[in-house]
Design an enzyme around this catalytic site. Structure first.
Site, PDB file in Angstrom:
ATOM      1  N   VAL A  65       0.822  -1.207   0.000  1.00 44.73           N
ATOM      2  CA  VAL A  65       0.000   0.000   0.000  1.00 44.73           C
ATOM      3  C   VAL A  65       0.857   1.258   0.000  1.00 44.73           C
ATOM      4  O   VAL A  65       0.360   2.358  -0.301  1.00 44.73           O
ATOM      5  CB  VAL A  65      -0.970   0.025   1.197  1.00 44.73           C
ATOM      6  N   ASN A  91      -7.043  -1.837   6.105  1.00 44.00           N
ATOM      7  CA  ASN A  91      -6.518  -2.602   7.236  1.00 44.00           C
ATOM      8  C   ASN A  91      -5.006  -2.753   7.247  1.00 44.00           C
ATOM      9  O   ASN A  91      -4.440  -3.181   8.257  1.00 44.00           O
ATOM     10  CB  ASN A  91      -7.132  -4.011   7.248  1.00 44.00           C
ATOM     11  N   TYR A 156       4.314   4.855  15.479  1.00 44.00           N
ATOM     12  CA  TYR A 156       3.005   4.217  15.325  1.00 44.00           C
ATOM     13  C   TYR A 156       1.883   5.157  15.763  1.00 44.00           C
ATOM     14  O   TYR A 156       0.883   5.332  15.061  1.00 44.00           O
ATOM     15  CB  TYR A 156       2.966   2.922  16.134  1.00 44.00           C
ATOM     16  N   LYS A 160      -1.070   6.649  13.318  1.00 46.26           N
ATOM     17  CA  LYS A 160      -2.486   6.352  13.574  1.00 46.26           C
ATOM     18  C   LYS A 160      -3.276   7.613  13.916  1.00 46.26           C
ATOM     19  O   LYS A 160      -4.455   7.732  13.555  1.00 46.26           O
ATOM     20  CB  LYS A 160      -2.605   5.312  14.691  1.00 46.26           C
ATOM     21  N   THR A 191      -5.361 -11.145  17.881  1.00 41.64           N
ATOM     22  CA  THR A 191      -4.990 -11.661  16.569  1.00 41.64           C
ATOM     23  C   THR A 191      -3.843 -12.662  16.728  1.00 41.64           C
ATOM     24  O   THR A 191      -3.257 -12.800  17.808  1.00 41.64           O
ATOM     25  CB  THR A 191      -4.535 -10.531  15.647  1.00 41.64           C
TER      26      THR A 191
END
Length: 237
Positions: A65, A91, A156, A160, A191
């Site tokens: 991406v 995602n 991060y 976000k 997950t």
């Protein structure tokens, strides 16, 4: 929720929350294009979806991406195969947990390129198609760290938080074109990656459970159900 026959481009849909979303949309009769960087993971995810949901239409496209040209090709391939893009699930993402003074320039760029720029590239390319249709839904998976902060997660958290702000801007700009843009900000979700971190001792599951009101982590399927609601015909936001 009126998703039968809808075309879903699921970036980062080959594992984790993205794969749980793919199962949710497949269960409701949607057609799915999985976009991820690893071909083997894509093939495994497609086989899993086809086995779990007989008759589901699933295609795959291998690309990062962070590559805007490749994202455009993925959207073009989705449109060429299915005729349109009704839903974009953003995602794709990576973790970047490291003391800030040890964070290299390459690591910073990697986190921003994938976790922030990649979301933008996918949204922009998909929205071009959605505008021509006069309708669409974009759901960006941000994080609790996009609205909060944590030591050792500067890159991060920054990425976000950018996704959250971007979502607000796109929602305002594209609403008149019939495109709804929303963000999900999950906390710790069980997950395969998180389970691996727990086993390796990098995450203390008991500490997380103690500071979570429900006393446990979220399940990927719970995040997927929220995405299904936001993508359905019911919401008007």
């Amino acid at each position: 929720p009126g998703l039968a026959g809808k075309v879903v481009l699921n970036a980062g849909g080959s594992r984790g929350i993205g794969l749980a979303m793919a199962h949710g949309f497949a269960r409701h009769g949607a057609k799915i294009m999985l976009l991820a960087s690893g071909e083997s993971g894509l093939d495994s995810a497609r086989a899993e979806l086809e086995a779990a949901h007989p008759g589901v239409e699933v295609e795959v496209f291998a690309a990062s991406v962070a590559d805007d040209a490749a994202v455009e090709r993925a959207c073009a391939a989705t449109e060429a195969h299915f005729g349109r893009i009704d839903v974009l699930l953003n995602n794709a993402g990576i973790a970047m947990n490291k003391p800030t003074l040890e964070l290299t320039a390459a690591e910073w760029r990697q986190a921003i390129d994938i976790d922030l720029s990649g979301v933008f590239f996918c949204a922009q390319a998909a929205a071009r198609r959605m505008m021509a249709q006069g309708a669409g839904a974009i759901i960006n998976t941000a994080s609790i760290w996009g609205v909060s902060s944590s030591a050792g997660r500067t890159a991060y958290c920054t990425a976000k938080a950018g996704v959250v702000s971007m979502t607000r801007s796109l929602a305002v700009e594209w609403a008149r074109h019939g495109i709804r843009v929303n963000a999900l900000c999950p906390g710790y979700t069980r997950t395969e990656l998180v389970d691996r971190y727990v086993r390796a001792g990098r995450i203390d599951a008991e500490v997380l459970a103690d500071r979570t009101p429900l006393g446990r982590m979220a399940e990927p399927e719970e995040i997927a159900e929220t995405a299904l609601f936001l993508a359905s015909a019911a919401p008007t936001f």
